[in-house]
Write an enzyme that holds these catalytic residues in place. Structure first.
Site, PDB file in Angstrom:
ATOM      1  N   ASP A 102       0.701  -1.625  -3.391  1.00  0.00           N
ATOM      2  CA  ASP A 102       1.807  -0.613  -4.228  1.00  0.00           C
ATOM      3  C   ASP A 102       2.408  -1.567  -5.343  1.00  0.00           C
ATOM      4  O   ASP A 102       2.907  -2.551  -4.848  1.00  0.00           O
ATOM      5  CB  ASP A 102       2.723   0.021  -3.140  1.00  0.00           C
ATOM      6  CG  ASP A 102       3.478   1.020  -3.787  1.00  0.00           C
ATOM      7  OD1 ASP A 102       3.460   2.215  -3.027  1.00  0.00           O
ATOM      8  OD2 ASP A 102       4.206   0.932  -4.956  1.00  0.00           O
ATOM      9  N   ILE A 103       2.367  -0.909  -6.546  1.00  0.00           N
ATOM     10  CA  ILE A 103       2.986  -1.495  -7.580  1.00  0.00           C
ATOM     11  C   ILE A 103       4.510  -1.637  -7.415  1.00  0.00           C
ATOM     12  O   ILE A 103       5.180  -2.619  -8.288  1.00  0.00           O
ATOM     13  CB  ILE A 103       2.560  -0.799  -8.791  1.00  0.00           C
ATOM     14  CG1 ILE A 103       2.405  -1.978  -9.999  1.00  0.00           C
ATOM     15  CG2 ILE A 103       3.328   0.521  -9.134  1.00  0.00           C
ATOM     16  CD1 ILE A 103       2.078  -1.243 -11.278  1.00  0.00           C
ATOM     17  N   ASN A 156       3.179  11.055   2.572  1.00  0.00           N
ATOM     18  CA  ASN A 156       3.675  12.187   1.817  1.00  0.00           C
ATOM     19  C   ASN A 156       2.994  13.485   1.041  1.00  0.00           C
ATOM     20  O   ASN A 156       1.880  13.068   0.468  1.00  0.00           O
ATOM     21  CB  ASN A 156       4.763  11.787   0.675  1.00  0.00           C
ATOM     22  CG  ASN A 156       5.882  10.570   1.231  1.00  0.00           C
ATOM     23  OD1 ASN A 156       6.213  10.560   2.352  1.00  0.00           O
ATOM     24  ND2 ASN A 156       5.975   9.589   0.356  1.00  0.00           N
ATOM     25  N   VAL A 188       2.259  10.915  -6.503  1.00  0.00           N
ATOM     26  CA  VAL A 188       0.996  10.791  -7.009  1.00  0.00           C
ATOM     27  C   VAL A 188       0.188  11.774  -5.840  1.00  0.00           C
ATOM     28  O   VAL A 188      -0.067  11.784  -4.853  1.00  0.00           O
ATOM     29  CB  VAL A 188       0.089   9.533  -6.910  1.00  0.00           C
ATOM     30  CG1 VAL A 188      -1.053   9.515  -7.158  1.00  0.00           C
ATOM     31  CG2 VAL A 188       1.092   8.589  -7.864  1.00  0.00           C
ATOM     32  N   HIS A 201      -2.797   9.445  -0.180  1.00  0.00           N
ATOM     33  CA  HIS A 201      -2.572   8.319  -0.064  1.00  0.00           C
ATOM     34  C   HIS A 201      -1.672   7.883   1.216  1.00  0.00           C
ATOM     35  O   HIS A 201      -0.839   8.569   1.593  1.00  0.00           O
ATOM     36  CB  HIS A 201      -1.942   7.342  -1.117  1.00  0.00           C
ATOM     37  CG  HIS A 201      -0.807   7.989  -1.845  1.00  0.00           C
ATOM     38  ND1 HIS A 201      -0.690   9.064  -2.359  1.00  0.00           N
ATOM     39  CD2 HIS A 201       0.528   7.654  -1.312  1.00  0.00           C
ATOM     40  CE1 HIS A 201       0.549   9.187  -2.861  1.00  0.00           C
ATOM     41  NE2 HIS A 201       1.299   8.503  -1.991  1.00  0.00           N
ATOM     42  N   HIS A 256       0.851   4.984   3.124  1.00  0.00           N
ATOM     43  CA  HIS A 256       1.527   3.774   2.886  1.00  0.00           C
ATOM     44  C   HIS A 256       1.696   3.094   4.283  1.00  0.00           C
ATOM     45  O   HIS A 256       1.810   3.648   5.204  1.00  0.00           O
ATOM     46  CB  HIS A 256       2.977   4.344   2.605  1.00  0.00           C
ATOM     47  CG  HIS A 256       3.080   5.031   1.204  1.00  0.00           C
ATOM     48  ND1 HIS A 256       3.838   4.456   0.074  1.00  0.00           N
ATOM     49  CD2 HIS A 256       3.054   6.355   1.080  1.00  0.00           C
ATOM     50  CE1 HIS A 256       3.685   5.325  -0.784  1.00  0.00           C
ATOM     51  NE2 HIS A 256       3.455   6.447  -0.253  1.00  0.00           N
TER      52      HIS A 256
HETATM   53  P1  5GP Z   1       4.160   8.688  -3.087  1.00  0.00           P
HETATM   54  O1  5GP Z   1       5.823   8.797  -3.328  1.00  0.00           O
HETATM   55  O2  5GP Z   1       3.508   9.931  -3.937  1.00  0.00           O
HETATM   56  O3  5GP Z   1       4.041   8.903  -1.494  1.00  0.00           O
HETATM   57  O4  5GP Z   1       3.761   7.304  -3.337  1.00  0.00           O
HETATM   58  C1  5GP Z   1       3.180   6.857  -4.677  1.00  0.00           C
HETATM   59  C2  5GP Z   1       3.323   5.481  -4.491  1.00  0.00           C
HETATM   60  O5  5GP Z   1       2.261   4.952  -5.500  1.00  0.00           O
HETATM   61  C3  5GP Z   1       4.459   4.718  -4.915  1.00  0.00           C
HETATM   62  O6  5GP Z   1       4.790   4.139  -3.696  1.00  0.00           O
HETATM   63  C4  5GP Z   1       4.440   3.845  -6.307  1.00  0.00           C
HETATM   64  O7  5GP Z   1       4.964   2.747  -6.316  1.00  0.00           O
HETATM   65  C5  5GP Z   1       2.729   3.573  -6.285  1.00  0.00           C
HETATM   66  N1  5GP Z   1       2.217   3.715  -7.533  1.00  0.00           N
HETATM   67  C6  5GP Z   1       2.240   4.664  -8.440  1.00  0.00           C
HETATM   68  N2  5GP Z   1       1.642   4.552  -9.473  1.00  0.00           N
HETATM   69  C7  5GP Z   1       0.867   3.313  -9.063  1.00  0.00           C
HETATM   70  C8  5GP Z   1      -0.277   2.364  -9.813  1.00  0.00           C
HETATM   71  O8  5GP Z   1      -0.425   2.693 -10.915  1.00  0.00           O
HETATM   72  N3  5GP Z   1      -0.487   1.469  -9.256  1.00  0.00           N
HETATM   73  C9  5GP Z   1      -0.322   1.088  -7.644  1.00  0.00           C
HETATM   74  N4  5GP Z   1      -0.909  -0.060  -7.351  1.00  0.00           N
HETATM   75  N5  5GP Z   1       0.662   1.782  -7.091  1.00  0.00           N
HETATM   76  C10 5GP Z   1       1.122   2.777  -7.782  1.00  0.00           C
END
Ligand code: 5GP
Length: 138
Positions: free
Chosen positions: A29-30, A85, A94, A98, A100
């Site tokens: 995760d970035i 989520n 996103v 996915h 975590h």
């Molecule tokens: P969500 O909130 O949708 O469950 O999590 C999305 C996750 O994707 C976040 O923890 C965010 O830091 C990570 N993320 C978003 N864009 C990118 C990206 O371009 N590369 C990587 N490696 N992680 C990303």
């Protein structure tokens, strides 16, 4: 339009990949909640738990378990959260499913998933009836 995660799965944009197979990809995760926070995605693009085929979901979960076990062996955290989520109201940003994998250390304060609530037994029964009825629709 492909999601950013589909482009990562196709190696079109950079990501720090830790493991991949024909069905799933695991990468860092970035913006990690803790040191070692990994995301596991299906290669194919499904927005959420409601739309992914069960067999594909099982492949995502299989890689999730391998990654969690590797994090345990390699980073020796005190615990690991698995978080997934679905929907903006649940914190999804996103819209490509996915999972975590978040290593935890005692008192790290990295995340608080919920505050315990309260429900009367008859309220639990009522909501369980709604869920059971919906299961019967499948
Ligand atoms: P969500 O909130 O949708 O469950 O999590 C999305 C996750 O994707 C976040 O923890 C965010 O830091 C990570 N993320 C978003 N864009 C990118 C990206 O371009 N590369 C990587 N490696 N992680 C990303």
């Amino acid at each position: 339009v492909p999601t950013i995660f589909s482009r990562i799965a196709r190696h079109e944009i950079p990501a720090v990949i830790v493991a991949e197979d024909d069905a799933a990809v695991a990468f860092m995760d970035i913006a990690p909640a803790s040191r070692g926070h990994v995301l596991v995605i299906a290669r194919e693009e499904y927005p959420d738990i409601g739309s992914i085929p069960p067999a594909t979901w099982l492949r995502v979960m299989a890689l999730t378990q391998r990654v969690a076990q590797a994090i345990q062996r390699g980073l020796a955290p005190d615990g690991i959260n698995i978080v997934q989520n679905n929907g903006a109201a649940a914190g999804q940003t996103v819209f490509h499913l996915h999972v975590h994998v978040i290593p935890r250390w005692a008192d790290d304060g990295a995340l608080a998933l919920w505050r315990p609530g309260a429900m009367m037994p008859e309220q639990l029964d009522a909501v369980a009836r709604q869920i059971r009825a919906a299961l019967g629709d499948d």
